[in-house]
Design an enzyme around this catalytic site. Structure first.
Site, PDB file in Angstrom:
ATOM      1  CD  GLU A 173      -3.163  -1.004   2.147  1.00  0.00           C
ATOM      2  OE1 GLU A 173      -3.150  -0.242   3.075  1.00  0.00           O
ATOM      3  OE2 GLU A 173      -4.009  -1.858   1.856  1.00  0.00           O
ATOM      4  CD  GLU A 292      -3.719  -5.958   3.082  1.00  0.00           C
ATOM      5  OE1 GLU A 292      -4.677  -5.277   3.565  1.00  0.00           O
ATOM      6  OE2 GLU A 292      -2.730  -5.720   3.153  1.00  0.00           O
TER       7      GLU A 292
HETATM    8  O1  AHR Z   1      -5.126  -5.939   6.872  1.00  0.00           O
HETATM    9  C1  AHR Z   1      -5.059  -4.949   7.727  1.00  0.00           C
HETATM   10  C2  AHR Z   1      -4.186  -3.649   6.906  1.00  0.00           C
HETATM   11  O2  AHR Z   1      -5.086  -3.544   6.190  1.00  0.00           O
HETATM   12  C3  AHR Z   1      -3.024  -3.933   6.327  1.00  0.00           C
HETATM   13  O3  AHR Z   1      -2.009  -3.953   7.241  1.00  0.00           O
HETATM   14  C4  AHR Z   1      -2.701  -2.774   5.429  1.00  0.00           C
HETATM   15  O4  AHR Z   1      -2.296  -3.260   4.269  1.00  0.00           O
HETATM   16  C5  AHR Z   1      -4.344  -2.587   5.012  1.00  0.00           C
HETATM   17  O5  AHR Z   1      -4.568  -1.230   5.230  1.00  0.00           O
END
Ligand code: AHR
Length: 519
Positions: A173, A292
């Site tokens: 990210e 994610e």
């Molecule tokens: O999964 C939780 C968080 O969400 C992770 O650390 C990040 O990559 C995202 O913002």
């Protein structure tokens, strides 16, 4: 009762399902690692301190691929802190989660845990505070057989065999202001490109994932993707996507439709990749890593308060979402979205695996249980194998605050030709009534229903707890099949699996299955 229809044909295929579509994610966040997968001294911990009850649930879930160690955590992580004698490892401030990191678990411990879980490790490198040198050293430490500084260091840490880690994430990210060392698209693109080259020079067999946007509401989405790909297109194999569905206004109709936004996100990113491909006259088709995805909305405010009141704790109970039936239905719709794009999405990671935004929960010193969201993921990972079919769906629709036409029926199907196994996954988004499902499966002559699973509850806000671990659990349901016509009743607000089989191996078939299945 309203009716929805599906038409399935073995020749209408979206693509082969990569098993890594059922991946997950373990971050040094809250009690995911400490008190989750690792709890030395727990009555069922093994000799390395890994909880066997958690390992059993992870194996049951069928997770073939696990991303590690972050997440936001990785952008401030020095992997060298987490290797070597445990008693010499430094305690550090983890700025991402305002916690204290003991480094009791690092790369080698995680690789050992993943081997026990039967999962492949997907490592992320730090491109926030670190760069090319740390990344190439980590590839050498993990994958080089020996005879060099970093590989010999691994030997000296008691790990003679290389880990052979195939898939690597180039940071996390990096478009986001909350990311330590966040960058502009050009800054990140250049660094990712140079790091990719160095890492692949160390081990040409690795595959690389470049960071896409943190979510589709980022102001730079999808320009970020286009700019980053301008730099890295020929050097990486996947572009990442992230999303967390939320229900901030307690508007269930809109919440259940979040998978439509996920569909649009995947299609936008794929189009952006193809635009860059065309610009570069490239022959390569960029694949996507949805590394994610989940539902995340119950704990965000409480977590902020918790960190304000008591910062810098070891393994504070962060992101411990109590998932409801509603959340499980959204997870089901999101799995269906991934399957509908199986030609393009080759990797996906349910974020995360234990305690933090997770399908598995534990009590420190106590038991472990399955959250509601465990079940749609389990069913998909267990039965959603082979090819994803291009199912024609006709369904009554409703309008919500974002979409004019949200189908009551969200559905897809998978076909495992070798096993003659056809599986339909379906969510009835209807809040009031059951939905009659009619299926045309004439292309599968002789197929019969072999199992029918339903996840539902009178109270859509119902959750599982350690005291009531099976409050929301799958049970059997009605489904029939005759002369290529399938019928089933999908209860209001339900996740449904209809498994059909055609071969003698499925001789135990029931045409009107009322299978009582534990999961
Ligand atoms: O999964 C939780 C968080 O969400 C992770 O650390 C990040 O990559 C995202 O913002």
């Amino acid at each position: 009762m309203q009716t929805a229809r599906v038409v399935l044909d073995r020749d209408f295929r979206i693509g082969e399902i990569d098993p890594r579509l059922y991946g997950s994610f373990v971050e040094h966040l809250g009690r995911c690692v400490y008190g989750g997968i690792f709890e030395p001294g727990h009555p069922v911990a093994d000799e390395m301190g890994f909880r066997q009850d958690v390992l059993d649930l992870v194996r049951e879930l069928g997770v073939p691929f696990v991303r590690y160690p972050g997440g936001n955590f990785v952008s401030g992580y020095d992997w060298r802190d987490g290797v070597g004698p445990v008693e010499e490892r430094p305690r550090r401030l983890d700025l991402a989660w305002m916690s204290t990191e003991t480094n009791a678990v690092g790369t080698n411990e995680f690789a050992a845990w993943a081997a026990r879980a039967g999962a492949e490790v997907n490592l992320a490198v730090n491109l926030g505070t670190a760069g090319i040198d740390e990344a190439r050293a980590l590839v050498e430490y993990c994958n080089h057989p020996g005879g060099t500084y970093w590989s010999d260091l691994r030997h000296s840490h008691g790990v003679p065999e290389p880990h052979g880690i195939r898939t690597w994430c180039l940071g996390n990210e990096m478009d986001a202001l909350w990311q330590l060392g966040h960058k502009t698209a050009d800054e990140y693109g250049r660094l990712a490109c140079q790091t990719a080259i160095a890492m692949t020079w160390v081990d040409p067999a690795i595959e690389l994932v470049a960071c896409g946007s943190s979510h589709a509401r980022m102001p730079t989405f999808p320009r970020w993707e286009a700019s980053v790909l301008d730099h890295v297109y020929e050097y990486v194999d996947y572009l990442s996507l992230h999303t967390y569905a939320r229900n901030l206004d307690d508007d269930l109709g809109t919440f259940l439709a979040q998978s439509l936004a996920m569909d649009a996100q995947i299609e936008t990113v794929a189009a952006t990749c193809d635009f860059v491909k065309a610009k570069k006259r490239s022959r390569k088709r960029m694949m996507l890593a949805f590394d994610e995805w989940n539902v995340w909305h119950h704990t965000r405010d409480a977590d902020k308060a918790l960190l304000r009141e008591a910062p810098w704790r070891v393994a504070p109970p962060l992101c411990e979402e109590p998932y409801t039936l509603e959340d499980a239905l959204v997870v089901g719709c999101m799995v269906i979205s991934l399957l509908k794009h199986a030609d393009r999405v080759k990797i996906a990671c349910l974020a995360q695996l234990v305690n933090a935004i997770a399908p598995i929960s534990t009590r420190t010193g106590g038991g472990a249980w399955r959250q509601t969201t465990f079940f749609p993921f389990l069913h998909a990972s267990r039965y959603g194998r082979g090819a994803a079919l291009d199912v024609q769906v006709s369904s009554p629709c409703y309008a919500d605050s974002e979409f004019d036409a949200v189908p009551l029926l969200e559905a897809t199907a998978t076909y495992d030709e070798e096993r003659e196994a056809l599986t339909i996954f379906a969510v009835n988004r209807g809040q009031e009534d059951a939905l009659r499902l009619e299926g045309d499966i004439r292309a599968f002559p002789g197929y019969k229903v072999v199992e029918r699973l339903v996840l539902r509850h009178e109270n859509p806000k119902a959750v599982n707890t350690l005291a009531r671990p099976a409050e929301v659990a799958p049970h059997g349901g009605d489904a029939g099949c005759q002369d290529g016509a399938l019928t089933a009743t999908l209860p209001r607000l339900s996740w449904n699996v209809i498994r059909l089989g055609g071969a003698p191996a499925h001789a135990t078939e029931r045409t009107h299955g009322r299978a009582e299945h534990p999961h």
